[in-house]
Design a protein around this motif. Sequence first.
Motif, PDB file in Angstrom:
ATOM      1  N   GLY A  63      63.476  -6.559  91.855  1.00 38.48           N
ATOM      2  CA  GLY A  63      63.393  -5.876  93.318  1.00 38.48           C
ATOM      3  C   GLY A  63      62.765  -6.609  94.369  1.00 38.48           C
ATOM      4  O   GLY A  63      63.233  -6.631  95.698  1.00 38.48           O
ATOM      5  N   LYS A  64      61.847  -7.628  94.054  1.00 37.04           N
ATOM      6  CA  LYS A  64      60.922  -8.063  94.846  1.00 37.04           C
ATOM      7  C   LYS A  64      62.066  -9.211  95.631  1.00 37.04           C
ATOM      8  O   LYS A  64      62.000  -9.507  96.801  1.00 37.04           O
ATOM      9  CB  LYS A  64      60.129  -9.089  94.301  1.00 37.04           C
ATOM     10  N   THR A  74      64.391  -0.360 104.387  1.00 37.64           N
ATOM     11  CA  THR A  74      64.630   0.970 104.224  1.00 37.64           C
ATOM     12  C   THR A  74      66.281   1.424 104.658  1.00 37.64           C
ATOM     13  O   THR A  74      66.419   2.553 104.560  1.00 37.64           O
ATOM     14  CB  THR A  74      63.772   1.598 105.459  1.00 37.64           C
ATOM     15  N   ASP A  75      67.062   0.268 104.638  1.00 34.73           N
ATOM     16  CA  ASP A  75      68.315   0.652 104.841  1.00 34.73           C
ATOM     17  C   ASP A  75      69.239   0.556 103.744  1.00 34.73           C
ATOM     18  O   ASP A  75      69.287  -0.618 102.926  1.00 34.73           O
ATOM     19  CB  ASP A  75      68.905  -0.822 105.780  1.00 34.73           C
ATOM     20  N   ALA A 144      60.685  -0.671  94.007  1.00 32.64           N
ATOM     21  CA  ALA A 144      60.380  -1.718  94.795  1.00 32.64           C
ATOM     22  C   ALA A 144      60.704  -1.025  96.509  1.00 32.64           C
ATOM     23  O   ALA A 144      60.312  -1.978  97.411  1.00 32.64           O
ATOM     24  CB  ALA A 144      61.155  -3.022  94.622  1.00 32.64           C
ATOM     25  N   PHE A 145      61.450  -0.228  96.539  1.00 33.49           N
ATOM     26  CA  PHE A 145      61.528   0.356  97.732  1.00 33.49           C
ATOM     27  C   PHE A 145      61.068   1.790  97.921  1.00 33.49           C
ATOM     28  O   PHE A 145      61.607   2.830  97.492  1.00 33.49           O
ATOM     29  CB  PHE A 145      63.120   0.387  97.977  1.00 33.49           C
ATOM     30  N   PRO A 146      60.207   1.846  98.692  1.00 35.36           N
ATOM     31  CA  PRO A 146      59.403   3.020  99.027  1.00 35.36           C
ATOM     32  C   PRO A 146      60.096   4.225  99.585  1.00 35.36           C
ATOM     33  O   PRO A 146      59.886   5.553  99.090  1.00 35.36           O
ATOM     34  CB  PRO A 146      58.205   2.757  99.921  1.00 35.36           C
ATOM     35  N   LYS A 147      61.294   4.115 100.271  1.00 34.36           N
ATOM     36  CA  LYS A 147      61.955   4.990 100.793  1.00 34.36           C
ATOM     37  C   LYS A 147      63.246   5.390  99.904  1.00 34.36           C
ATOM     38  O   LYS A 147      64.137   6.186 100.495  1.00 34.36           O
ATOM     39  CB  LYS A 147      62.510   4.479 102.104  1.00 34.36           C
ATOM     40  N   PHE A 167      70.763   6.462  93.655  1.00 35.31           N
ATOM     41  CA  PHE A 167      69.692   5.915  94.468  1.00 35.31           C
ATOM     42  C   PHE A 167      69.722   6.852  95.837  1.00 35.31           C
ATOM     43  O   PHE A 167      70.849   7.045  96.527  1.00 35.31           O
ATOM     44  CB  PHE A 167      69.675   4.583  95.228  1.00 35.31           C
ATOM     45  N   ASP A 168      68.642   7.797  95.867  1.00 33.24           N
ATOM     46  CA  ASP A 168      68.619   8.394  97.350  1.00 33.24           C
ATOM     47  C   ASP A 168      67.503   8.298  98.240  1.00 33.24           C
ATOM     48  O   ASP A 168      66.359   7.782  97.834  1.00 33.24           O
ATOM     49  CB  ASP A 168      68.437   9.990  96.858  1.00 33.24           C
ATOM     50  N   LYS A 169      67.886   8.195  99.715  1.00 31.49           N
ATOM     51  CA  LYS A 169      66.679   7.863 100.561  1.00 31.49           C
ATOM     52  C   LYS A 169      65.804   9.030 100.452  1.00 31.49           C
ATOM     53  O   LYS A 169      66.196  10.115 100.517  1.00 31.49           O
ATOM     54  CB  LYS A 169      67.261   7.477 101.736  1.00 31.49           C
ATOM     55  N   VAL A 170      64.393   8.805 100.635  1.00 32.66           N
ATOM     56  CA  VAL A 170      63.411   9.769 100.516  1.00 32.66           C
ATOM     57  C   VAL A 170      62.993   9.695 102.037  1.00 32.66           C
ATOM     58  O   VAL A 170      62.995   8.817 102.628  1.00 32.66           O
ATOM     59  CB  VAL A 170      62.326   9.730  99.636  1.00 32.66           C
ATOM     60  N   GLY A 171      62.686  11.080 102.502  1.00 29.29           N
ATOM     61  CA  GLY A 171      62.674  11.248 104.104  1.00 29.29           C
ATOM     62  C   GLY A 171      61.162  10.732 104.341  1.00 29.29           C
ATOM     63  O   GLY A 171      60.356  10.149 103.688  1.00 29.29           O
ATOM     64  N   ASP A 172      60.936  10.871 105.639  1.00 33.66           N
ATOM     65  CA  ASP A 172      59.656  10.614 106.396  1.00 33.66           C
ATOM     66  C   ASP A 172      58.885  12.054 106.731  1.00 33.66           C
ATOM     67  O   ASP A 172      57.868  12.160 107.421  1.00 33.66           O
ATOM     68  CB  ASP A 172      59.814  10.107 107.666  1.00 33.66           C
TER      69      ASP A 172
END
Length: 174
Positions: A63-64, A74-75, A144-147, A167-172
């Motif tokens: 992940g790193k 975040t992309d 490794a990807f907070p979003k 993998f799903d993007k989590v919102g702001d």
Amino acid sequence: MSKNKTFKIQNEPKINNEFTNGLRDICQRRASTISYMMDEAKKQGIDDSFARKAIYRYGEDLGKEICEAMDDVTDMVEFSKYFGAAPHTDIYEMETIESDENKLYIDFHYCPYVAEWVKQGRTPEELDNLCDIAMEGDRAIGDAFPKFKFTLGRTIAQGHHVCEIRFDKVGDEE
């Protein structure tokens, strides 16, 4: 393998060439190492948490590496160029189900790890557990990807025809 005669693993490779088969052989050797370590640990009264932690650490390293290679962590579209890239696409016979700025859904149609564990005569319960342990690496990549949120759906080790990697993007939203 199992006393449950209705349980059948659906894990036949369609891609068959020297390069891919060589990479699968390496994966199968890793699968043997994992399962034999688990056997020996069990004999010594050690639970599987050590393996989960070790494989998770391996995933953290991956992940790193991916994060460092990306311009924007975040992309999701950029991430999709790293996760599930060649030569892994052929090894696992990966099919991208959905891929856009909010999700990356991939189905694996073949698993060399499961192939090795079936060859060893593992029970359905052992297959499911070994697979879940091996998936700690992918969980760590997701972490490794907070979003992004990683979800493991159905798996070949559970008797399904694919492994569902999501993998799903989590919102702001706050």
